[in-house]
Design a protein around this motif. Sequence first.
Motif, short mmCIF file in Angstrom:
data_model
loop_
_atom_site.label_atom_id
_atom_site.label_comp_id
_atom_site.label_asym_id
_atom_site.label_seq_id
_atom_site.Cartn_x
_atom_site.Cartn_y
_atom_site.Cartn_z
N UNK A 140 0.79 -1.23 0.00
CA UNK A 140 0.00 0.00 0.00
C UNK A 140 0.83 1.29 0.00
N UNK A 141 2.15 1.19 0.13
CA UNK A 141 2.98 2.39 0.23
C UNK A 141 3.84 2.56 -1.01
N UNK A 142 4.42 3.76 -1.15
CA UNK A 142 5.42 4.02 -2.18
C UNK A 142 6.60 3.09 -1.95
N UNK A 143 7.40 2.86 -2.99
CA UNK A 143 8.61 2.07 -2.78
C UNK A 143 9.75 2.99 -2.32
N UNK A 144 10.95 2.44 -2.18
CA UNK A 144 12.10 3.20 -1.66
C UNK A 144 12.52 4.36 -2.56
N UNK A 145 12.13 4.32 -3.82
CA UNK A 145 12.47 5.40 -4.75
C UNK A 145 11.25 6.28 -5.08
N UNK A 146 10.25 6.24 -4.21
CA UNK A 146 9.04 7.06 -4.31
C UNK A 146 8.20 6.80 -5.55
N UNK A 147 8.29 5.58 -6.10
CA UNK A 147 7.37 5.21 -7.17
C UNK A 147 5.99 5.02 -6.55
N UNK A 148 4.96 5.59 -7.15
CA UNK A 148 3.62 5.44 -6.57
C UNK A 148 3.06 4.03 -6.74
N UNK A 149 2.11 3.70 -5.91
CA UNK A 149 1.39 2.44 -6.03
C UNK A 149 0.77 2.38 -7.43
N UNK A 150 0.94 1.26 -8.10
CA UNK A 150 0.44 1.10 -9.46
C UNK A 150 1.52 1.23 -10.52
N UNK A 151 2.72 1.66 -10.11
CA UNK A 151 3.84 1.74 -11.06
C UNK A 151 4.22 0.34 -11.51
N UNK A 152 4.45 0.18 -12.80
CA UNK A 152 4.73 -1.12 -13.38
C UNK A 152 5.73 -0.97 -14.51
N UNK A 153 6.70 -1.87 -14.56
CA UNK A 153 7.64 -1.93 -15.68
C UNK A 153 7.63 -3.35 -16.22
N UNK A 154 7.48 -3.46 -17.53
CA UNK A 154 7.50 -4.75 -18.22
C UNK A 154 8.58 -4.69 -19.28
N UNK A 155 9.40 -5.72 -19.36
CA UNK A 155 10.40 -5.85 -20.42
C UNK A 155 10.18 -7.18 -21.12
N UNK A 156 10.21 -7.13 -22.45
CA UNK A 156 10.01 -8.32 -23.26
C UNK A 156 11.22 -8.47 -24.17
N UNK A 157 11.79 -9.67 -24.17
CA UNK A 157 12.98 -9.94 -24.98
C UNK A 157 12.66 -11.01 -26.01
N UNK A 158 13.09 -10.75 -27.24
CA UNK A 158 13.08 -11.77 -28.28
C UNK A 158 14.51 -11.86 -28.80
N UNK A 159 14.72 -12.69 -29.81
CA UNK A 159 16.07 -12.78 -30.39
C UNK A 159 16.41 -11.51 -31.16
N UNK A 160 15.41 -10.72 -31.50
CA UNK A 160 15.63 -9.51 -32.29
C UNK A 160 15.88 -8.27 -31.44
#
Length: 191
Positions: A145-165
């Motif tokens: 329910x709280x911000x993380x250590x770097x003050x990212x708000x709740x709901x912040x999301x990072x997605x990374x997708x890797x292919x061979x390209x």
Amino acid sequence: MDILFNILIKIQGNILLGDHPYLLYDSYLFYKELSMSNEHSKIENLAKDVVGQAIKQRLTIATTESATGGAISNALTNIPGSSKIFAGGIICYRQEVKEGVMQIPSTLLEEQGAVSLEVTTSLVNNLANLIPSDLGVAITGVAGPDLDDHNNPVGTLFIAIRSHLAVKSYPLLLPSQERTQLKSGFTQKAL
């Protein structure tokens, strides 16, 4: 959900809040179960699409998950035929696992934070060395329910997708909700 809870009170308030207050609670639980059931159906349908496409294209998938706690891997492996495409997954919830297993430098974690584009991209790149696959998916986020250590708000999301390209990384911000709903939303976005 609070809006719908208030609607339940307004529609049924006199009856439910009178001699039988538990009925209001039962209605709320019924709504919550219905809502979670709909979320599960969305995830299941997305997972079916991913597995189906991967089978058609003869691609394998590996995951490394933080914020979703294995929900992406779970959704994929719930689909019949997933053993043809799912290579494996790593849940790297704690910093120590990100550093030790996923080999993310502690300096990167300290400077950028565990929930960052840079760390998520490093996770998906390092995943390729640990679990060979055609596609890799990494996800980090703040479920609250709280911000993380770097003050990212709740709901912040990072997605990374890797292919061979290439590797593609995406920053997203979902509306703040209950933790389980956010994890469900994170899983849907990744699928």
